[in-house]
Write an enzyme that holds these catalytic residues in place. Sequence first.
Site, PDB file in Angstrom:
ATOM      1  N   HIS A 128      -3.134  20.788  -0.617  1.00  0.00           N
ATOM      2  CA  HIS A 128      -3.803  21.631   0.372  1.00  0.00           C
ATOM      3  C   HIS A 128      -2.969  22.867   0.720  1.00  0.00           C
ATOM      4  O   HIS A 128      -3.512  23.827   1.265  1.00  0.00           O
ATOM      5  CB  HIS A 128      -4.112  20.810   1.628  1.00  0.00           C
ATOM      6  CG  HIS A 128      -5.326  19.949   1.466  1.00  0.00           C
ATOM      7  ND1 HIS A 128      -6.469  20.093   2.225  1.00  0.00           N
ATOM      8  CD2 HIS A 128      -5.600  18.941   0.605  1.00  0.00           C
ATOM      9  CE1 HIS A 128      -7.377  19.220   1.854  1.00  0.00           C
ATOM     10  NE2 HIS A 128      -6.866  18.498   0.871  1.00  0.00           N
ATOM     11  N   SER A 172      -6.357  23.932  -5.032  1.00  0.00           N
ATOM     12  CA  SER A 172      -6.644  23.230  -6.280  1.00  0.00           C
ATOM     13  C   SER A 172      -6.673  24.188  -7.464  1.00  0.00           C
ATOM     14  O   SER A 172      -7.069  25.349  -7.333  1.00  0.00           O
ATOM     15  CB  SER A 172      -7.999  22.516  -6.181  1.00  0.00           C
ATOM     16  OG  SER A 172      -7.998  21.539  -5.168  1.00  0.00           O
ATOM     17  N   GLU A 228       0.780  -5.890 -20.128  1.00  0.00           N
ATOM     18  CA  GLU A 228      -0.565  -5.408 -19.861  1.00  0.00           C
ATOM     19  C   GLU A 228      -0.824  -4.127 -20.651  1.00  0.00           C
ATOM     20  O   GLU A 228       0.092  -3.396 -21.009  1.00  0.00           O
ATOM     21  CB  GLU A 228      -0.750  -5.135 -18.373  1.00  0.00           C
ATOM     22  CG  GLU A 228      -0.817  -6.392 -17.519  1.00  0.00           C
ATOM     23  CD  GLU A 228      -2.153  -7.101 -17.668  1.00  0.00           C
ATOM     24  OE1 GLU A 228      -3.042  -6.926 -16.820  1.00  0.00           O
ATOM     25  OE2 GLU A 228      -2.305  -7.852 -18.654  1.00  0.00           O
ATOM     26  N   LYS A 233     -20.607  15.381  -4.959  1.00  0.00           N
ATOM     27  CA  LYS A 233     -20.254  15.213  -6.372  1.00  0.00           C
ATOM     28  C   LYS A 233     -19.316  14.026  -6.548  1.00  0.00           C
ATOM     29  O   LYS A 233     -19.463  13.231  -7.498  1.00  0.00           O
ATOM     30  CB  LYS A 233     -19.597  16.486  -6.888  1.00  0.00           C
ATOM     31  CG  LYS A 233     -19.518  16.585  -8.404  1.00  0.00           C
ATOM     32  CD  LYS A 233     -19.148  17.984  -8.834  1.00  0.00           C
ATOM     33  CE  LYS A 233     -19.240  18.122 -10.353  1.00  0.00           C
ATOM     34  NZ  LYS A 233     -18.988  19.502 -10.789  1.00  0.00           N
ATOM     35  N   ASP A 234     -18.352  13.883  -5.639  1.00  0.00           N
ATOM     36  CA  ASP A 234     -17.458  12.726  -5.692  1.00  0.00           C
ATOM     37  C   ASP A 234     -18.223  11.429  -5.486  1.00  0.00           C
ATOM     38  O   ASP A 234     -17.882  10.393  -6.084  1.00  0.00           O
ATOM     39  CB  ASP A 234     -16.364  12.842  -4.622  1.00  0.00           C
ATOM     40  CG  ASP A 234     -15.273  13.833  -5.009  1.00  0.00           C
ATOM     41  OD1 ASP A 234     -15.225  14.219  -6.190  1.00  0.00           O
ATOM     42  OD2 ASP A 234     -14.485  14.215  -4.123  1.00  0.00           O
TER      43      ASP A 234
END
Length: 423
Positions: free
Chosen positions: A216, A220, A288, A244-245
């Site tokens: 922030h 971005s 894993e 959208k998220d």
Amino acid sequence: MAGLHKSEFKNPLINWIDTRLPIPSLLQKEYAAFPTPRNFNYFWNFGALAMVALVIMIATGILLAMNYQPNTALAFGSVQHIMRDVNYGWLIRYIHQNGASMFFIVTFVHILRGMYYGSYKAPRELLWMLGVVILLIMMATAFMGYVLPWGQMSYWGATVITNLFSAFPYVGHAIVTWLWGGFSVSNPTLNRFFALHYLLPFVLIAVVFMHVWALHVTGSNNPLGIDPKGPQDTVPFHPYYTMKDSVGICAFLAVWAFLVFFLPNLLGDPNNFIKANPLQTPADIVPEWYFLPFYAMLRSVPNKLGGVCIMFGSILVLFFLPWLDTCKVRSARFRPVFRKLIWVWLAATVALGMVGAHKPLGFWVPLGRICTIYYFFHFLVLLPLLGAIEKTLPLPESISQAVLGRGAGPLPNAATAAPMEKA
């Protein structure tokens, strides 16, 4: 009134809270009206998906800890008790078990997106480095969590991985003894791993908070890799990207639910259904899936110390990526050579994962060594060289010009959009 924050919320309760503790104003500024580049694609969903995965993993982990017994005599049985006797214990455990894989999937895609679009370049170097710290904490947490069921693969995986530290001269054996709490993987080891597995996710939250804070501050990145030139290049985060998220979160949870209800043990190891036995070594010890590329690098070097250094170096090199890539253009869209080479790097990393899943015999040995060499060659040689010789494509004048085209009308943005009705 003196000393109170000036609040603009219409709801009297929220206004009363906000004047005394302005968290609603902070959320409004940083998550609702926050100006965000208008050209995000769905790869920018994966940061939000990682946050959702982290919250779910912590919630289910706390519930599991209420019934788990960190004792070598009781741990395996307590997991069976959770699965069979605790109300919805099977569901909570399968969500947590498969959530580790889902968390790593979205995190790996998030990292790949950052590499492809140059999100590690100035001024976001510290943002990127905090992301690498998050990856390291995730890996440590996942490893310790894998030990807790106290099955065969849990026990022998812990034995093999902790023994790696013995390769370091002078201090190696002391580190291993400290990790074990004795002279073998035993009850003190399990207690320590349980305590750290429970603690590290809360450390992870703190680092994620700093990661988001740094985001922030710098703003971005975006698929074009160019900075917004003005309010015409941005839109408010809400409702555009919250919606959208939400689409991405629904799809993500649907895949997670499919694994939980239909293929809950797809990504697990059958040996972990057998209680840990220090006197019986499994035929093949495999970590894993999200550790397999690093495991392959470890085995590709004949020398133990060299293998350990290469394995840790594969993560350490990511810290220096902002300075290793000397090209001034961020996005791979405008770097034709880099755009091809990053897919070669991805193919080499996936091949390392396949190598790690197989015994170090025959074809897999030279393949692992070739891919390990290329992994480091990409970062240490190709990226610095490309910055000097690659001919990049011309960048667009602005985000809005690239998105809308010349002469197109404006869209709502963070500065001109009508203010949302505040609660």
